[in-house]
Design a protein around this motif. Structure first.
Motif, PDB file in Angstrom:
ATOM      1  N   GLU A 268       0.971  -1.215   0.052  1.00 23.27           N
ATOM      2  CA  GLU A 268       0.098  -0.116   0.019  1.00 23.27           C
ATOM      3  C   GLU A 268       0.796   1.493   0.011  1.00 23.27           C
ATOM      4  OE1 GLU A 268      -2.265  -0.547   3.569  1.00 23.27           O
ATOM      5  OE2 GLU A 268      -4.089  -1.506   2.212  1.00 23.27           O
ATOM      6  N   GLU A 269       1.943   1.244   0.638  1.00 19.84           N
ATOM      7  CA  GLU A 269       2.835   2.443   0.658  1.00 19.84           C
ATOM      8  C   GLU A 269       3.861   2.412  -0.295  1.00 19.84           C
ATOM      9  OE1 GLU A 269       4.397   1.256   4.586  1.00 19.84           O
ATOM     10  OE2 GLU A 269       2.342   2.165   5.576  1.00 19.84           O
ATOM     11  N   ALA A 270       3.877   1.458  -1.236  1.00 22.15           N
ATOM     12  CA  ALA A 270       4.777   1.511  -2.423  1.00 22.15           C
ATOM     13  C   ALA A 270       4.333   2.504  -3.404  1.00 22.15           C
ATOM     14  CB  ALA A 270       4.772   0.189  -3.150  1.00 22.15           C
ATOM     15  N   ARG A 271       3.045   2.737  -3.522  1.00 24.10           N
ATOM     16  CA  ARG A 271       2.562   3.842  -4.349  1.00 24.10           C
ATOM     17  C   ARG A 271       1.310   4.502  -3.990  1.00 24.10           C
ATOM     18  NH1 ARG A 271       2.201   0.563 -10.336  1.00 24.10           N
ATOM     19  NH2 ARG A 271       4.446   0.251 -10.546  1.00 24.10           N
ATOM     20  N   GLU A 272       1.066   5.424  -4.676  1.00 24.67           N
ATOM     21  CA  GLU A 272      -0.196   6.276  -4.076  1.00 24.67           C
ATOM     22  C   GLU A 272      -1.187   5.949  -5.243  1.00 24.67           C
ATOM     23  OE1 GLU A 272      -0.801   7.918  -1.394  1.00 24.67           O
ATOM     24  OE2 GLU A 272       1.446   7.540  -0.708  1.00 24.67           O
ATOM     25  N   GLY A 273      -2.335   6.405  -5.021  1.00 16.99           N
ATOM     26  CA  GLY A 273      -3.624   6.090  -6.182  1.00 16.99           C
ATOM     27  C   GLY A 273      -4.588   5.235  -5.796  1.00 16.99           C
ATOM     28  N   ARG A 274      -5.715   5.427  -6.147  1.00 15.46           N
ATOM     29  CA  ARG A 274      -6.944   4.594  -6.043  1.00 15.46           C
ATOM     30  C   ARG A 274      -6.600   3.321  -6.651  1.00 15.46           C
ATOM     31  NH1 ARG A 274     -12.333   3.797  -8.067  1.00 15.46           N
ATOM     32  NH2 ARG A 274     -13.812   2.951  -6.203  1.00 15.46           N
ATOM     33  N   LEU A 275      -6.224   3.252  -7.870  1.00 14.49           N
ATOM     34  CA  LEU A 275      -6.124   2.001  -8.776  1.00 14.49           C
ATOM     35  C   LEU A 275      -5.150   1.168  -8.183  1.00 14.49           C
ATOM     36  CD1 LEU A 275      -6.996   0.336 -10.954  1.00 14.49           C
ATOM     37  CD2 LEU A 275      -4.910   1.550 -12.264  1.00 14.49           C
ATOM     38  N   TRP A 276      -3.916   1.531  -7.690  1.00  8.64           N
ATOM     39  CA  TRP A 276      -3.059   0.785  -6.712  1.00  8.64           C
ATOM     40  C   TRP A 276      -3.640   0.227  -5.567  1.00  8.64           C
ATOM     41  CZ3 TRP A 276       1.292  -1.764  -8.093  1.00  8.64           C
ATOM     42  CH2 TRP A 276       2.022  -2.220  -6.788  1.00  8.64           C
ATOM     43  N   ARG A 277      -4.250   0.942  -4.975  1.00  9.78           N
ATOM     44  CA  ARG A 277      -4.977   0.276  -3.582  1.00  9.78           C
ATOM     45  C   ARG A 277      -5.913  -0.664  -3.989  1.00  9.78           C
ATOM     46  NH1 ARG A 277      -4.926   5.997  -2.281  1.00  9.78           N
ATOM     47  NH2 ARG A 277      -7.219   6.166  -2.725  1.00  9.78           N
ATOM     48  N   LEU A 278      -6.800  -0.283  -4.924  1.00 11.38           N
ATOM     49  CA  LEU A 278      -7.571  -1.408  -5.407  1.00 11.38           C
ATOM     50  C   LEU A 278      -6.868  -2.887  -5.872  1.00 11.38           C
ATOM     51  CD1 LEU A 278     -10.243   0.514  -7.306  1.00 11.38           C
ATOM     52  CD2 LEU A 278     -10.509  -0.641  -5.169  1.00 11.38           C
ATOM     53  N   ARG A 279      -5.919  -2.653  -6.583  1.00 10.64           N
ATOM     54  CA  ARG A 279      -5.006  -3.908  -6.972  1.00 10.64           C
ATOM     55  C   ARG A 279      -4.277  -4.304  -5.690  1.00 10.64           C
ATOM     56  NH1 ARG A 279      -1.123  -1.915 -11.662  1.00 10.64           N
ATOM     57  NH2 ARG A 279      -0.790  -4.002 -12.021  1.00 10.64           N
ATOM     58  N   VAL A 280      -3.763  -3.758  -4.831  1.00 10.72           N
ATOM     59  CA  VAL A 280      -3.191  -4.289  -3.572  1.00 10.72           C
ATOM     60  C   VAL A 280      -4.255  -4.955  -2.803  1.00 10.72           C
ATOM     61  CG1 VAL A 280      -2.303  -3.588  -1.423  1.00 10.72           C
ATOM     62  CG2 VAL A 280      -1.196  -2.691  -3.530  1.00 10.72           C
ATOM     63  N   ALA A 281      -5.432  -4.449  -2.810  1.00 10.59           N
ATOM     64  CA  ALA A 281      -6.509  -5.214  -1.956  1.00 10.59           C
ATOM     65  C   ALA A 281      -7.136  -6.457  -2.476  1.00 10.59           C
ATOM     66  CB  ALA A 281      -7.681  -4.221  -1.831  1.00 10.59           C
ATOM     67  N   ALA A 282      -7.042  -6.498  -3.961  1.00 12.30           N
ATOM     68  CA  ALA A 282      -7.371  -7.637  -4.542  1.00 12.30           C
ATOM     69  C   ALA A 282      -6.321  -8.640  -4.481  1.00 12.30           C
ATOM     70  CB  ALA A 282      -7.628  -7.444  -6.005  1.00 12.30           C
ATOM     71  N   PHE A 283      -4.856  -8.209  -4.465  1.00 13.98           N
ATOM     72  CA  PHE A 283      -3.788  -9.255  -4.321  1.00 13.98           C
ATOM     73  C   PHE A 283      -3.919  -9.808  -2.764  1.00 13.98           C
ATOM     74  CE2 PHE A 283       0.609 -10.167  -3.365  1.00 13.98           C
ATOM     75  CZ  PHE A 283       0.655 -11.193  -4.428  1.00 13.98           C
ATOM     76  N   ASP A 284      -4.215  -9.003  -1.828  1.00 18.44           N
ATOM     77  CA  ASP A 284      -4.295  -9.290  -0.445  1.00 18.44           C
ATOM     78  C   ASP A 284      -5.202 -10.164  -0.165  1.00 18.44           C
ATOM     79  OD1 ASP A 284      -3.445  -8.872   2.408  1.00 18.44           O
ATOM     80  OD2 ASP A 284      -5.466  -8.133   2.424  1.00 18.44           O
ATOM     81  N   ARG A 285      -6.606 -10.257  -0.978  1.00 18.30           N
ATOM     82  CA  ARG A 285      -7.488 -11.062  -0.703  1.00 18.30           C
ATOM     83  C   ARG A 285      -6.943 -12.594  -1.292  1.00 18.30           C
ATOM     84  NH1 ARG A 285     -10.566  -6.895  -1.682  1.00 18.30           N
ATOM     85  NH2 ARG A 285     -10.917  -7.123  -3.742  1.00 18.30           N
ATOM     86  N   LEU A 286      -6.267 -12.686  -2.544  1.00 20.95           N
ATOM     87  CA  LEU A 286      -5.748 -13.618  -3.044  1.00 20.95           C
ATOM     88  C   LEU A 286      -4.559 -14.548  -2.043  1.00 20.95           C
ATOM     89  CD1 LEU A 286      -5.014 -12.676  -6.733  1.00 20.95           C
ATOM     90  CD2 LEU A 286      -6.686 -14.459  -5.896  1.00 20.95           C
ATOM     91  N   VAL A 287      -3.615 -13.547  -1.548  1.00 17.17           N
ATOM     92  CA  VAL A 287      -2.649 -14.164  -0.735  1.00 17.17           C
ATOM     93  C   VAL A 287      -3.286 -14.726   0.583  1.00 17.17           C
ATOM     94  CG1 VAL A 287      -0.811 -13.342   0.805  1.00 17.17           C
ATOM     95  CG2 VAL A 287      -0.936 -12.881  -1.580  1.00 17.17           C
ATOM     96  N   ARG A 288      -4.416 -14.107   1.216  1.00 14.28           N
ATOM     97  CA  ARG A 288      -4.953 -14.589   2.447  1.00 14.28           C
ATOM     98  C   ARG A 288      -5.655 -15.916   2.204  1.00 14.28           C
ATOM     99  NH1 ARG A 288      -4.509 -11.056   6.757  1.00 14.28           N
ATOM    100  NH2 ARG A 288      -3.857  -8.848   6.212  1.00 14.28           N
ATOM    101  N   ARG A 289      -6.365 -15.903   1.119  1.00 11.72           N
ATOM    102  CA  ARG A 289      -7.266 -17.026   0.470  1.00 11.72           C
ATOM    103  C   ARG A 289      -6.309 -18.277   0.277  1.00 11.72           C
ATOM    104  NH1 ARG A 289     -12.518 -18.204  -2.509  1.00 11.72           N
ATOM    105  NH2 ARG A 289     -12.622 -20.096  -1.826  1.00 11.72           N
ATOM    106  N   PHE A 290      -5.400 -17.931  -0.625  1.00 13.51           N
ATOM    107  CA  PHE A 290      -4.488 -19.030  -1.402  1.00 13.51           C
ATOM    108  C   PHE A 290      -3.216 -19.282  -1.044  1.00 13.51           C
ATOM    109  CE2 PHE A 290      -7.927 -17.839  -4.583  1.00 13.51           C
ATOM    110  CZ  PHE A 290      -8.682 -19.157  -4.566  1.00 13.51           C
ATOM    111  N   GLY A 291      -2.612 -18.298  -0.240  1.00 13.30           N
ATOM    112  CA  GLY A 291      -1.257 -18.330   0.340  1.00 13.30           C
ATOM    113  C   GLY A 291      -1.019 -19.132   1.288  1.00 13.30           C
ATOM    114  N   PRO A 292       0.374 -19.410   1.579  1.00  9.49           N
ATOM    115  CA  PRO A 292       0.695 -20.437   2.725  1.00  9.49           C
ATOM    116  C   PRO A 292       0.248 -19.758   4.182  1.00  9.49           C
ATOM    117  CG  PRO A 292       2.570 -18.987   1.759  1.00  9.49           C
ATOM    118  CD  PRO A 292       1.410 -18.770   1.041  1.00  9.49           C
ATOM    119  N   ARG A 293       0.073 -20.658   4.941  1.00 10.58           N
ATOM    120  CA  ARG A 293      -0.393 -20.350   6.133  1.00 10.58           C
ATOM    121  C   ARG A 293       0.662 -21.376   7.366  1.00 10.58           C
ATOM    122  NH1 ARG A 293      -5.011 -19.859   3.771  1.00 10.58           N
ATOM    123  NH2 ARG A 293      -6.410 -18.034   4.170  1.00 10.58           N
ATOM    124  N   TRP A 294       0.836 -20.984   8.359  1.00  8.69           N
ATOM    125  CA  TRP A 294       1.668 -21.634   9.189  1.00  8.69           C
ATOM    126  C   TRP A 294       1.236 -21.482  10.706  1.00  8.69           C
ATOM    127  CZ3 TRP A 294       3.706 -18.176   5.568  1.00  8.69           C
ATOM    128  CH2 TRP A 294       4.351 -17.296   6.327  1.00  8.69           C
TER     129      TRP A 294
END
Length: 125
Positions: free
Chosen positions: A99-125
């Protein structure tokens, strides 16, 4: 030192591409201070093959070598391999630093979508 609102990177090392692979290696420690003022160090000689961002997701955020994504990806890959912190915290740090890597609404939306993918399919331990 805590900014209170944003985390920040302590440095931006040039990552070495390892011959014959898509792997990169850190020539020096990589430091990140999160929003709460906690310092996170990814040690020198850490290697990454982009585990954080499988190739199918690169169109959303970028490859692990994309400048805005390079440091968050390296930090997250280190946590995935070492499991020194809980997976939920590792994923939280990834989202925060992206989120802090870039500014802008589109970037925040992309980060939010990526975050959902990581949380759903990413590794857990």
């Amino acid at each position: 030192m805590s900014t209170g609102h944003r985390g920040y990177w302590l440095n931006d090392p040039v990552m070495h591409l390892l011959p014959g692979t898509r792997d990169v290696e850190l020539p020096e420690n990589l430091g990140y201070v999160d929003r709460r003022g906690v310092k996170h160090i990814t040690p020198r000689l850490t290697r990454s093959d982009g585990l954080t961002a499988p190739a199918w997701s690169w169109g959303l955020i970028g490859s692990p070598l994309t400048p805005a994504y390079r440091r968050p990806a390296m930090q997250h890959d280190y946590h995935v391999v070492t499991r020194l912190i809980p997976s939920a915290l590792a994923h939280q740090l990834l989202r925060e630093s992206l989120e802090e890597a870039r500014e802008g609404r589109l970037w925040r939306l992309r980060v939010a979508a990526f975050d959902r993918l990581v949380r759903r399919f990413g590794p857990r331990w």
